[in-house]
Write a protein that holds these residues in place. Structure first.
Motif, PDB file in Angstrom:
ATOM      1  N   ALA A  58       9.944  -8.052  -4.633  1.00  0.00           N
ATOM      2  CA  ALA A  58       9.270  -6.967  -3.849  1.00  0.00           C
ATOM      3  C   ALA A  58       8.874  -7.586  -2.295  1.00  0.00           C
ATOM      4  CB  ALA A  58       8.231  -6.549  -4.685  1.00  0.00           C
ATOM      5  N   ALA A  60       8.389  -6.149   1.865  1.00  0.00           N
ATOM      6  CA  ALA A  60       7.720  -5.028   2.576  1.00  0.00           C
ATOM      7  C   ALA A  60       8.875  -4.260   3.154  1.00  0.00           C
ATOM      8  CB  ALA A  60       6.870  -5.745   3.712  1.00  0.00           C
ATOM      9  N   THR A  89      11.516  -2.281  -2.255  1.00  0.00           N
ATOM     10  CA  THR A  89      10.709  -2.193  -0.978  1.00  0.00           C
ATOM     11  C   THR A  89       9.346  -1.660  -1.170  1.00  0.00           C
ATOM     12  OG1 THR A  89      12.695  -2.000   0.716  1.00  0.00           O
ATOM     13  CG2 THR A  89      10.605  -1.375   1.474  1.00  0.00           C
ATOM     14  N   THR A  90       8.344  -2.419  -0.933  1.00  0.00           N
ATOM     15  CA  THR A  90       6.988  -2.009  -0.936  1.00  0.00           C
ATOM     16  C   THR A  90       6.587  -1.111   0.258  1.00  0.00           C
ATOM     17  OG1 THR A  90       5.881  -3.786  -0.071  1.00  0.00           O
ATOM     18  CG2 THR A  90       6.246  -3.987  -2.543  1.00  0.00           C
ATOM     19  N   VAL A  94      -0.804  -1.273   1.114  1.00  0.00           N
ATOM     20  CA  VAL A  94      -1.117  -2.234  -0.112  1.00  0.00           C
ATOM     21  C   VAL A  94      -1.258  -1.440  -1.161  1.00  0.00           C
ATOM     22  CG1 VAL A  94      -3.822  -1.811   0.273  1.00  0.00           C
ATOM     23  CG2 VAL A  94      -2.695  -3.783  -0.654  1.00  0.00           C
ATOM     24  N   ASP A  96       0.960   0.755  -2.083  1.00  0.00           N
ATOM     25  CA  ASP A  96       2.090   0.853  -2.871  1.00  0.00           C
ATOM     26  C   ASP A  96       2.456  -0.511  -3.470  1.00  0.00           C
ATOM     27  OD1 ASP A  96       2.906   3.588  -2.033  1.00  0.00           O
ATOM     28  OD2 ASP A  96       3.048   2.538   0.039  1.00  0.00           O
ATOM     29  N   GLU A  97       1.720  -1.486  -2.933  1.00  0.00           N
ATOM     30  CA  GLU A  97       2.056  -2.937  -3.644  1.00  0.00           C
ATOM     31  C   GLU A  97       1.485  -2.928  -5.033  1.00  0.00           C
ATOM     32  OE1 GLU A  97       2.259  -5.472   0.458  1.00  0.00           O
ATOM     33  OE2 GLU A  97       0.215  -5.356  -0.564  1.00  0.00           O
ATOM     34  N   ILE A 114       6.795 -11.349  -5.520  1.00  0.00           N
ATOM     35  CA  ILE A 114       6.218 -10.552  -4.599  1.00  0.00           C
ATOM     36  C   ILE A 114       6.055 -11.128  -3.118  1.00  0.00           C
ATOM     37  CG2 ILE A 114       3.899 -10.183  -5.542  1.00  0.00           C
ATOM     38  CD1 ILE A 114       3.817  -7.323  -4.576  1.00  0.00           C
ATOM     39  N   SER A 115       6.267 -10.676  -2.260  1.00  0.00           N
ATOM     40  CA  SER A 115       5.825 -10.889  -0.789  1.00  0.00           C
ATOM     41  C   SER A 115       5.144  -9.971  -0.162  1.00  0.00           C
ATOM     42  CB  SER A 115       6.954 -11.473  -0.027  1.00  0.00           C
ATOM     43  OG  SER A 115       6.884 -11.782   1.173  1.00  0.00           O
ATOM     44  N   PRO A 116       3.643  -9.809  -0.523  1.00  0.00           N
ATOM     45  CA  PRO A 116       2.726  -8.808   0.105  1.00  0.00           C
ATOM     46  C   PRO A 116       2.495  -9.076   1.485  1.00  0.00           C
ATOM     47  CG  PRO A 116       1.586 -10.239  -1.103  1.00  0.00           C
ATOM     48  CD  PRO A 116       2.930 -10.964  -1.085  1.00  0.00           C
ATOM     49  N   LEU A 123      -5.078  -5.441  -5.185  1.00  0.00           N
ATOM     50  CA  LEU A 123      -3.996  -5.972  -5.382  1.00  0.00           C
ATOM     51  C   LEU A 123      -4.192  -7.302  -6.020  1.00  0.00           C
ATOM     52  CD1 LEU A 123      -0.859  -6.292  -4.939  1.00  0.00           C
ATOM     53  CD2 LEU A 123      -1.309  -7.546  -2.903  1.00  0.00           C
ATOM     54  N   THR A 181      -2.419  -7.700   8.720  1.00  0.00           N
ATOM     55  CA  THR A 181      -1.684  -8.058   7.683  1.00  0.00           C
ATOM     56  C   THR A 181      -1.805  -9.636   7.498  1.00  0.00           C
ATOM     57  OG1 THR A 181       0.104  -8.548   9.273  1.00  0.00           O
ATOM     58  CG2 THR A 181       0.140  -6.262   8.656  1.00  0.00           C
TER      59      THR A 181
END
Length: 321
Positions: A58, A60, A89-90, A94, A96-97, A114-116, A123, A181
């Motif tokens: 996942a 962004a 795609t998230t 946040v 949606d993550e 995941i790459s938040p 989260l 971010t």
């Protein structure tokens, strides 16, 4: 199958599921598979061993070249281990993550990488309580209790400032993405520290609304209106290329009038004109290491979490002297 191979049903099962077996047993079963044209029933296999043999990545924005590079590296590692990779795609929010992490309880994948882009308490809590193993390509607090692989953005910024200062550029501006971010905060902090190390003051600062080409062009106009500068460091390559388009539009040459440095060293850096000097933050290496950690976590979920930092390098091209 067992009869054709001349071994027991249990032995066939061990070989087909990748469990330890003698070389002779593996050879017999593989020969029988080839002769009979056997194709495993993945659904039955999943039910029997309790796995889907599917992993989720996942990010962004799947359109960002840096994520494409990471995805290719992850896919190479997990496919060699017999897993399929599903990429999703998230988006930038946040919430949606969090929804994606909680959705892993539906059982459609054996693990999540995941790459938040944004991180909050919800989260962290959802990662800590996730039903399947999670590895983070990025930064989350240690209390999340997960394996992480992150870039050393501050050191990458220092490499960029070192290079520009060596080239005689002292009026250095910074074009960041959103500062709230994970990458935006890390790169803003790194830029400030690097400039301080050289006893320099930022010529100008601008913050784009997103890490995209279009946002870069818009923010570049604000940057030009703010002050004069002879170099700009951008928080990623998309922002840098957007900036170079705006500079060309007002008759400023790169690098003669303004030197430009990007970050990520994506394929876009080589494709831009002039080719973009960029800080390589090891996106492929981060993807590989994260995928390896996820596979290890699936096999042993009691392992002590690891926190890996991938070191940057600077790729010199035509956008700087």
């Amino acid at each position: 199958m067992a009869r054709a191979a001349g071994v027991s049903v249990a032995s066939v099962s061990r070989v087909l599921n990748g469990l330890p077996a003698t070389e002779e047993m593996v050879e017999r079963v593989q020969r029988a598979v080839s002769e009979l044209g056997y194709v495993p029933d993945s659904r039955a296999r999943s039910l029997k061993v309790g796995r889907t043999f599917q992993l989720t990545l996942a990010v962004a924005d799947v359109g960002n070249p840096v994520y494409v590079t990471m995805m290719r590296a992850v896919e190479e590692v997990v496919s060699a281990a017999g897993y399929r990779l599903v990429v999703t795609t998230t988006g930038p929010e946040v919430v949606d993550e969090v929804a994606l992490v909680r959705g892993m309880a539906r059982g459609y994948a054996d693990g999540l990488l995941i790459s938040p882009i944004r991180v909050d308490e919800d989260l962290v809590k959802s990662i800590r309580e996730c039903e399947v193993p999670v590895v983070v390509a990025g930064s989350v607090p240690a209390k999340a209790g997960v394996d992480t692989v992150r870039a050393n953005s501050p050191k990458g910024m220092l490499l960029a400032v070192d290079h520009l200062a060596y080239c005689g550029r002292k009026r250095i501006a910074f074009l960041n993405g959103p500062a709230d971010t994970v990458p935006g905060a890390a790169r803003a902090k790194g830029f400030a520290e690097a400039m301080k190390a050289h006893n320099l003051h930022p010529a100008a600062l601008a913050e784009a609304t997103d890490f995209t080409f279009t946002a870069g062009r818009t923010a570049a106009r604000e940057l030009q209106a703010a002050a004069k500068f002879d170099a700009v460091i951008c928080a990623n390559d998309l922002l840098a290329v957007g900036l170079m388009h705006e500079l060309a539009g007002v008759g400023l040459g790169v690098p003669d009038d303004v030197a430009v440095v990007g970050m990520d060293d994506s394929e876009l850096a080589e494709q831009s004109f002039p080719p973009l000097t960029s800080v390589n933050l090891g996106s492929a290496e981060r993807g590989r290491r994260a995928a390896e950690l996820l596979l290890a976590r699936i096999e042993d979920n009691e392992r002590t979490p690891r926190r890996i930092v991938v070191q940057p390098s600077l790729s010199l091209r035509g956008s700087t002297p």
